[in-house]
Scaffold this motif. Structure first.
Motif, PDB file in Angstrom:
ATOM      1  N   ASP A  16       0.895   2.358  11.927  1.00 47.64           N
ATOM      2  CA  ASP A  16       0.929   1.266  11.268  1.00 47.64           C
ATOM      3  C   ASP A  16       0.645   1.993   9.484  1.00 47.64           C
ATOM      4  O   ASP A  16       0.687   1.317   8.625  1.00 47.64           O
ATOM      5  CB  ASP A  16      -0.379   0.275  11.629  1.00 47.64           C
ATOM      6  CG  ASP A  16       0.033   0.130  13.128  1.00 47.64           C
ATOM      7  OD1 ASP A  16       0.743  -0.263  13.302  1.00 47.64           O
ATOM      8  OD2 ASP A  16      -1.226  -0.472  13.952  1.00 47.64           O
ATOM      9  N   ARG A  17      -0.340   2.839   9.834  1.00 50.17           N
ATOM     10  CA  ARG A  17      -0.521   3.189   8.231  1.00 50.17           C
ATOM     11  C   ARG A  17       0.519   3.790   7.463  1.00 50.17           C
ATOM     12  O   ARG A  17       0.292   3.292   6.422  1.00 50.17           O
ATOM     13  CB  ARG A  17      -1.941   4.056   8.453  1.00 50.17           C
ATOM     14  CG  ARG A  17      -2.747   4.822   7.302  1.00 50.17           C
ATOM     15  CD  ARG A  17      -3.985   6.290   7.872  1.00 50.17           C
ATOM     16  NE  ARG A  17      -4.995   4.947   8.508  1.00 50.17           N
ATOM     17  CZ  ARG A  17      -6.124   5.725   8.744  1.00 50.17           C
ATOM     18  NH1 ARG A  17      -6.830   6.362   7.694  1.00 50.17           N
ATOM     19  NH2 ARG A  17      -6.851   4.724   8.830  1.00 50.17           N
ATOM     20  N   PHE A  18       1.101   4.270   8.282  1.00 53.57           N
ATOM     21  CA  PHE A  18       2.667   4.864   7.296  1.00 53.57           C
ATOM     22  C   PHE A  18       3.122   3.973   6.970  1.00 53.57           C
ATOM     23  O   PHE A  18       4.327   3.726   5.771  1.00 53.57           O
ATOM     24  CB  PHE A  18       3.312   6.051   7.914  1.00 53.57           C
ATOM     25  CG  PHE A  18       2.852   7.192   8.263  1.00 53.57           C
ATOM     26  CD1 PHE A  18       2.893   8.295   7.300  1.00 53.57           C
ATOM     27  CD2 PHE A  18       2.527   8.064   9.089  1.00 53.57           C
ATOM     28  CE1 PHE A  18       2.021   9.907   6.831  1.00 53.57           C
ATOM     29  CE2 PHE A  18       1.736   9.163   9.111  1.00 53.57           C
ATOM     30  CZ  PHE A  18       1.712  10.248   8.035  1.00 53.57           C
ATOM     31  N   ASP A  19       3.835   2.793   7.833  1.00 52.32           N
ATOM     32  CA  ASP A  19       4.279   1.402   7.396  1.00 52.32           C
ATOM     33  C   ASP A  19       4.351   0.937   6.117  1.00 52.32           C
ATOM     34  O   ASP A  19       4.294   0.447   5.319  1.00 52.32           O
ATOM     35  CB  ASP A  19       4.740   1.101   8.644  1.00 52.32           C
ATOM     36  CG  ASP A  19       5.042   0.818   9.681  1.00 52.32           C
ATOM     37  OD1 ASP A  19       6.442   2.096   9.133  1.00 52.32           O
ATOM     38  OD2 ASP A  19       5.765   0.176  11.011  1.00 52.32           O
ATOM     39  N   GLY A  20       2.262   1.176   6.022  1.00 54.73           N
ATOM     40  CA  GLY A  20       1.306   0.344   4.951  1.00 54.73           C
ATOM     41  C   GLY A  20       1.637   1.308   3.840  1.00 54.73           C
ATOM     42  O   GLY A  20       1.603   1.040   2.335  1.00 54.73           O
ATOM     43  N   LEU A  21       1.592   2.299   3.480  1.00 54.37           N
ATOM     44  CA  LEU A  21       1.892   3.250   2.665  1.00 54.37           C
ATOM     45  C   LEU A  21       3.663   2.872   2.068  1.00 54.37           C
ATOM     46  O   LEU A  21       3.638   3.746   0.980  1.00 54.37           O
ATOM     47  CB  LEU A  21       2.117   4.629   3.340  1.00 54.37           C
ATOM     48  CG  LEU A  21       0.288   5.125   2.723  1.00 54.37           C
ATOM     49  CD1 LEU A  21       0.166   6.466   3.474  1.00 54.37           C
ATOM     50  CD2 LEU A  21      -0.894   4.753   1.396  1.00 54.37           C
ATOM     51  N   ASN A  22       4.415   3.181   2.879  1.00 53.43           N
ATOM     52  CA  ASN A  22       5.721   2.856   2.879  1.00 53.43           C
ATOM     53  C   ASN A  22       6.145   1.520   2.029  1.00 53.43           C
ATOM     54  O   ASN A  22       6.481   1.439   0.839  1.00 53.43           O
ATOM     55  CB  ASN A  22       6.940   3.096   4.103  1.00 53.43           C
ATOM     56  CG  ASN A  22       7.778   3.231   3.685  1.00 53.43           C
ATOM     57  OD1 ASN A  22       8.479   3.405   2.838  1.00 53.43           O
ATOM     58  ND2 ASN A  22       8.636   1.863   4.850  1.00 53.43           N
ATOM     59  N   GLY A  23       5.190   0.427   2.932  1.00 55.21           N
ATOM     60  CA  GLY A  23       5.643  -1.020   2.100  1.00 55.21           C
ATOM     61  C   GLY A  23       4.751  -0.496   0.297  1.00 55.21           C
ATOM     62  O   GLY A  23       5.442  -1.317  -0.076  1.00 55.21           O
ATOM     63  N   LEU A  24       3.578   0.134   0.137  1.00 62.34           N
ATOM     64  CA  LEU A  24       3.329  -0.017  -1.173  1.00 62.34           C
ATOM     65  C   LEU A  24       4.140   1.345  -2.150  1.00 62.34           C
ATOM     66  O   LEU A  24       4.668   1.001  -2.993  1.00 62.34           O
ATOM     67  CB  LEU A  24       1.594   1.470  -0.968  1.00 62.34           C
ATOM     68  CG  LEU A  24       0.573   0.277  -0.767  1.00 62.34           C
ATOM     69  CD1 LEU A  24      -0.936   1.087  -0.334  1.00 62.34           C
ATOM     70  CD2 LEU A  24       0.334  -0.869  -1.468  1.00 62.34           C
ATOM     71  N   LEU A  25       4.900   1.767  -1.775  1.00 71.17           N
ATOM     72  CA  LEU A  25       5.785   3.043  -2.361  1.00 71.17           C
ATOM     73  C   LEU A  25       6.906   1.896  -2.508  1.00 71.17           C
ATOM     74  O   LEU A  25       7.392   2.409  -3.699  1.00 71.17           O
ATOM     75  CB  LEU A  25       6.090   4.328  -1.312  1.00 71.17           C
ATOM     76  CG  LEU A  25       5.194   5.159  -1.606  1.00 71.17           C
ATOM     77  CD1 LEU A  25       5.314   5.781  -0.141  1.00 71.17           C
ATOM     78  CD2 LEU A  25       4.348   5.435  -3.028  1.00 71.17           C
TER      79      LEU A  25
END
Length: 59
Positions: free
Chosen positions: A49-58
């Motif tokens: 979930d955390r990496f998916d959130g970071l991916n969305g921000l990038l």
């Protein structure tokens, strides 16, 4: 093999406890591995979930 030698061999085999230590260590190692797998599975979901959130921000 004579009956006396067979009885002596069976007696030594039944009283031999050298394999018991190896079995105990194997049980301890398997218990630790179960705990590690459970921890990785538990942490894996939150990391995804955390990496998916970071991916969305990038993006």
């Amino acid at each position: 093999m004579t009956l006396r030698r067979l009885a002596r061999f069976a007696s030594k085999f039944l009283w031999d406890e050298s394999g018991a230590t190896a079995i105990e260590y194997a049980l301890i190692a398997s218990g630790i591995s179960i705990v590690i797998v459970a921890a990785v599975i538990g942490i894996g979901g939150s990391l995804k979930d955390r990496f998916d959130g970071l991916n969305g921000l990038l993006k």
